[in-house]
Design a protein around this motif. Structure first.
Motif, PDB file in Angstrom:
ATOM      1  N   ARG A 190      60.831  19.385  50.634  1.00 54.88           N
ATOM      2  CA  ARG A 190      60.064  19.666  49.426  1.00 54.88           C
ATOM      3  C   ARG A 190      59.069  21.008  49.742  1.00 54.88           C
ATOM      4  NH1 ARG A 190      60.315  16.803  45.233  1.00 54.88           N
ATOM      5  NH2 ARG A 190      58.237  16.247  44.856  1.00 54.88           N
ATOM      6  N   TRP A 217      52.995  16.358  46.158  1.00 55.52           N
ATOM      7  CA  TRP A 217      54.240  16.075  47.407  1.00 55.52           C
ATOM      8  C   TRP A 217      54.904  15.045  47.234  1.00 55.52           C
ATOM      9  CZ3 TRP A 217      55.010  20.513  49.519  1.00 55.52           C
ATOM     10  CH2 TRP A 217      53.908  21.385  49.661  1.00 55.52           C
ATOM     11  N   GLU A 218      54.349  13.794  46.666  1.00 57.97           N
ATOM     12  CA  GLU A 218      55.134  12.597  46.645  1.00 57.97           C
ATOM     13  C   GLU A 218      55.370  12.025  47.944  1.00 57.97           C
ATOM     14  OE1 GLU A 218      58.606  13.407  43.997  1.00 57.97           O
ATOM     15  OE2 GLU A 218      57.307  13.154  42.086  1.00 57.97           O
ATOM     16  N   GLN A 273      49.109  18.436  43.924  1.00 59.27           N
ATOM     17  CA  GLN A 273      48.845  18.583  42.401  1.00 59.27           C
ATOM     18  C   GLN A 273      47.759  19.834  42.420  1.00 59.27           C
ATOM     19  OE1 GLN A 273      47.991  14.605  40.594  1.00 59.27           O
ATOM     20  NE2 GLN A 273      49.589  15.262  39.088  1.00 59.27           N
ATOM     21  N   GLU A 300      54.646   9.173  49.183  1.00 60.74           N
ATOM     22  CA  GLU A 300      55.260   7.877  49.087  1.00 60.74           C
ATOM     23  C   GLU A 300      56.894   7.836  49.363  1.00 60.74           C
ATOM     24  OE1 GLU A 300      54.701   9.314  44.962  1.00 60.74           O
ATOM     25  OE2 GLU A 300      53.560   9.404  46.864  1.00 60.74           O
ATOM     26  N   ARG A 301      57.523   8.775  48.960  1.00 59.51           N
ATOM     27  CA  ARG A 301      59.038   9.007  49.099  1.00 59.51           C
ATOM     28  C   ARG A 301      59.327   8.999  50.353  1.00 59.51           C
ATOM     29  NH1 ARG A 301      61.113  13.124  45.066  1.00 59.51           N
ATOM     30  NH2 ARG A 301      63.057  12.807  46.202  1.00 59.51           N
ATOM     31  N   VAL A 338      53.589  18.518  39.531  1.00 55.88           N
ATOM     32  CA  VAL A 338      54.306  17.450  40.489  1.00 55.88           C
ATOM     33  C   VAL A 338      53.735  17.596  41.805  1.00 55.88           C
ATOM     34  CG1 VAL A 338      56.273  16.487  41.483  1.00 55.88           C
ATOM     35  CG2 VAL A 338      56.273  17.497  39.036  1.00 55.88           C
TER      36      VAL A 338
END
Lengths: 154, 268
Positions: free
Chosen positions: B223, B97-98, B39, B100-101, B95
């Motif tokens: 990503r 990096w996320e 972010q 956790e996915r 948004v």
């Protein structure tokens, strides 16, 4: 398959041609700092790296030859042996201990003359390696990581 | 999240390279909401303006860090900030990096130049929880050894493989020279169960993402962080529009399955 892998000899040459080529290879090793060849020298050999790293450099009068690219496992070291006048365009040096398959250029060129299919396959492989390295050099000409490429000038 | 700048004090300033510094910030009053890796904040240099900057550290102890390269008036003003100076900060935006996915999967991080800064908190978070991920490979491209950020820290990261390559080596450099994509051959990740995170100049992102996709990394698992001219960061001004996306809200991190087409259009 990504270009870098596709260019490795194990993927780039059909099995029968690859086996023929590897049959005339010698396993060699170079300690760090060994000069494999120097710019302007006679290109009588070439190598495929088995392990370690080799650096390609360019002679600049009055200063240490700057490294322009490093090559690692599976990479072809040397292409000037295939094209007249068979003179090295760059220098190469072992950065780390290097293990490699070494090939006699005259023997491989004779094999290429002897067997047109084999010759075409080898020339196609080396040509693709050259194209890949040309593309990489052109991309690096963009100076991607320079300040002018760090987003807007804000 | 607040759209009004909140005062943050510079508590530490660390030069990274000749034109890049990392500023550690602490809030003067109530802190902003927690930032996730990837972010960004709008960081305000009083008297000059504000710019979007991704977080380069999100310490558990609070506060923020931003790594900033001086490329214009505002960024130069921020780079000149000293410990004790006060800046305005608003966010968090966008948004992230996320990470956790990516749990249970191999993680490949590819950074170009200052693109390592937004990836740094992701790398640290993944390395702090090694059992949650498979291999963690970090590949870094830089213009020269002198322009490599977090250089000493990189050497300590307990990754499966950390590769660094430069375009212009100096006399002391004994490492790799060439495009960052050449390092992918050394990272022995399993493509089908890998999540990749890529940040850097757009041509490098394109080359890297294509290479990863060729290798079999699913496009939605690649990503990428895209940079556009974020002005308001709230999805109102449209400066950061990329096709159907307002990157300040739908990005800056997007999947390659979405970004590939948008980065291939000559004019949007």
């Amino acid at each position: 398959m990504p270009p870098s892998i596709a260019l490795r000899v194990h993927h780039a040459l059909p099995a029968e041609h690859r086996d023929r080529l590897l049959r005339v290879a010698r396993e060699v090793s170079f300690p760090p700092g060994t000069r494999l060849f120097d710019e302007g020298g006679h290109a009588d050999r070439f190598w495929i790296v088995r392990d370690g790293t080799a650096a390609l450099d360019l002679h600049v009068p009055g200063r240490r030859a700057p490294v322009v690219e490093t090559l690692g496992v599976g990479d072809l070291v040397g292409w000037s042996w295939l094209y007249e006048p068979f003179v090295w365009r760059l220098g190469a040096e072992a950065v780390t201990p290097v293990g490699a398959y070494e090939f006699d250029a005259v023997a491989v060129r004779l094999m290429c003359l002897d067997d047109a299919e084999f010759g075409r396959a080898v020339e196609h492989w080396v040509g693709r390696v050259l194209a890949h390295r040309l593309q990489a050099a052109r991309t690096r000409l963009l100076d991607l990581y320079g300040p002018h490429n760090s987003g807007g000038a804000r | 999240m607040t759209d009004v700048p909140v005062p943050y004090r510079v508590v530490a300033r660390r030069p990274e390279t000749a034109d890049t510094v990392t500023l550690r910030l602490e809030p003067l009053g109530a802190p902003l909401d927690d930032f996730a890796p990837g972010q960004f904040a709008m960081v305000h240099c009083f008297g000059r303006g504000e710019i979007p900057v991704s977080v380069s550290s999100v310490p558990a102890t609070g506060g923020l860090a931003h790594t900033i390269r001086a490329v214009g008036a505002v960024s130069a003003g921020l780079c000149a900030a000293r410990a004790g100076d006060v800046l305005g900060v608003r966010g968090p935006y966008g948004v992230g990096w996320e990470l956790e996915r990516a749990r249970g999967r191999d993680v490949v991080v590819v950074a170009g130049g200052i693109g390592l800064a937004p990836l740094r908190p992701l790398i640290l978070r993944a390395l702090a929880e090694p059992a949650a991920y498979g291999r963690i490979d970090v590949l870094i491209g830089a213009r020269s050894p002198a322009e490599l950020i977090s250089r000493r820290e990189i050497e300590r990261w307990p990754t499966a493989y950390t590769g660094v390559t430069v375009d212009r080596p100096d006399r002391e450099w004994r490492g790799d020279v060439g495009l960052v994509t050449t390092l992918l051959d050394r990272a022995e990740f399993a493509p089908a169960r890998t999540t990749a995170f890529v940040c850097g100049p757009e041509p490098m992102i394109r080359a890297t993402a294509r290479d990863l996709a060729f290798r079999g990394v699913p496009r939605d698992r690649i990503r990428v962080s895209l940079e556009r001219n974020m002005r308001c960061a709230t999805g109102h001004c449209g400066h950061c529009q990329l096709g159907p996306l307002l990157l300040c809200r739908a990005g800056p991190v997007v999947g390659w399955d979405e970004a590939e087409r948008l980065l291939s259009v000559r004019e949007l």
